[in-house]
Design an enzyme around this catalytic site. Structure first.
Site, PDB file in Angstrom:
ATOM      1  N   VAL A 172       5.017  -2.251   1.288  1.00  0.00           N
ATOM      2  CA  VAL A 172       4.463  -1.724   2.543  1.00  0.00           C
ATOM      3  C   VAL A 172       4.756  -0.228   2.666  1.00  0.00           C
ATOM      4  O   VAL A 172       5.813   0.242   2.241  1.00  0.00           O
ATOM      5  CB  VAL A 172       5.086  -2.505   3.734  1.00  0.00           C
ATOM      6  CG1 VAL A 172       4.618  -1.946   5.061  1.00  0.00           C
ATOM      7  CG2 VAL A 172       4.736  -3.978   3.625  1.00  0.00           C
TER       8      VAL A 172
ATOM      9  N   ALA B 101      -4.715  -1.729   4.092  1.00  0.00           N
ATOM     10  CA  ALA B 101      -6.150  -1.917   3.857  1.00  0.00           C
ATOM     11  C   ALA B 101      -6.397  -3.182   3.040  1.00  0.00           C
ATOM     12  O   ALA B 101      -7.380  -3.906   3.268  1.00  0.00           O
ATOM     13  CB  ALA B 101      -6.729  -0.696   3.148  1.00  0.00           C
TER      14      ALA B 101
ATOM     15  N   ASP C  10      -8.774   4.754   1.294  1.00  0.00           N
ATOM     16  CA  ASP C  10      -8.067   3.505   0.989  1.00  0.00           C
ATOM     17  C   ASP C  10      -8.990   2.297   1.121  1.00  0.00           C
ATOM     18  O   ASP C  10      -9.100   1.472   0.212  1.00  0.00           O
ATOM     19  CB  ASP C  10      -6.883   3.299   1.952  1.00  0.00           C
ATOM     20  CG  ASP C  10      -5.669   4.097   1.547  1.00  0.00           C
ATOM     21  OD1 ASP C  10      -5.839   5.090   0.825  1.00  0.00           O
ATOM     22  OD2 ASP C  10      -4.553   3.732   1.971  1.00  0.00           O
TER      23      ASP C  10
END
Ligand code: PMV
Length: 320
Positions: A97, A105, A147
């Protein structure tokens, strides 16, 4: 049960400058991914299980701005499926993360596709991409959209914000080592800091963005021409420009230096910076050596990945 998966991603060149309209290059990283399973539930409600982040909850008990809740609420609104069935949703992820590998995304793309498939709601890639971009905006302020795009299409992309996305040909496969500093750094903060710099001296930072954009274009041409050996120097220059933008950190600089010392011809931070990941270009036979050197220099984990063509059509334009 319906399953959908989405890979991670890495930005090769152009982060931050891409927010200001310059081109950036990004590629999928298939070694890390999010998997979402959706099935009908015998208990009423929408039950979410995400063991990697210790989440076990019914949707209505989550704050509405929770990343998973916001995907679900917006999907319910958009799909107009009514009445909404009771569901069990399991989310697992190997993408770290807040580290520049696109975990947010990827969760949105995989969750949206799994819900759409399970509920027979047709959702072409363009819609998944646009929906994921809206969710990214809720959590990241002013994302460029790179992203969601690379993760939705799962192909190398040359991205210019609000203008075009082109998949590009990889003329000759090349190898990268990706190393995680282990420091989680919110992209929103580094993007905000760059904006403050830019507001104080636009002329200076516009010329830095121009140079980064030129590097992205030169890198794309080198990749298409099958000359990945040209990328090392471009990575080093891009990293130096990101340092002037204040988005590197001692940990990132340490890993970049360790990779170069171990034989990588080029290395740079990747993504928002301050923490997260860096990438190093390596000859395939040097990948293990550089990976080990990065671990010895403090990397929490490393990934060796090969960027290859996958039979992409040259200049396949997705939208403009
Ligand atoms: O930290 P990441 O991998 O999500 O990348 C952020 C890239 C930026 O250019 C800094 C921001 C953006 O939205 O493009």
């Amino acid at each position: 049960m319906t399953r959908s998966s989405a890979s991670g991603k890495i930005i090769l060149f152009g982060e931050h400058a891409v927010v200001y309209g310059r081109p950036a290059l990004a590629v999928p990283v298939t070694q890390v991914h999010v998997d979402v399973d959706v099935s009908d539930s015998s208990r009423p409600g929408i039950w979410i299980e995400a063991p990697d982040v210790n989440l076990y909850a019914e949707l209505n008990t989550l704050p509405s701005d929770h990343p998973v809740a916001s995907v679900l609420h917006n999907f319910l609104f958009l799909s107009r499926v009514s009445p909404f069935p009771s569901l069990e949703i399991k989310i697992t992820s190997t993408i770290p993360v807040a580290s520049g590998l696109g975990s947010g995304a990827a969760v949105t793309v995989a969750l949206t596709r799994a819900l759409a498939a399970h509920l027979d709601h047709s959702m072409p890639d363009e819609e998944v991409n646009a929906f994921t971009y809206e969710i990214e905006k809720l959590h990241h302020g002013t994302p460029s959209g790179i992203d969601n795009t690379v993760i939705t299409y799962a192909k190398p992309v040359y991205f210019v914000k609000d203008q075009s996305v082109e998949m590009f040909k990889v003329g000759q496969a090349f190898t990268l080592v990706i190393a995680d500093t282990g420091i989680s750094a919110p992209t929103k903060e580094s993007v905000g800091d760059v904006r403050r710099l830019w507001m104080n001296d636009r002329a200076r930072w516009e010329s830095v963005f121009d140079r980064i954009g030129d590097i992205s274009l030169t890198a794309r041409r080198a990749i298409e021409a099958g000359k990945p050996e040209l990328l090392g120097e471009l990575m080093n220059e891009n990293h130096a420009l990101l340092q002037t933008l204040t988005v590197s950190s001692p940990e990132l600089d340490g890993l970049v230096q360790a990779a170069r010392t171990a034989g990588a011809p080029g290395a740079k931070l990747s993504g928002g910076g301050r923490g997260g990941n860096m990438i190093a270009l390596v000859e395939p036979e040097m990948a293990e050596t550089v990976s080990l050197a990065l671990q010895e220099a403090g990397a929490r984990s490393t990934i060796i990945t090969q960027i290859s063509c996958n039979g992409l059509r040259r200049y396949c334009r997705i939208w403009q």
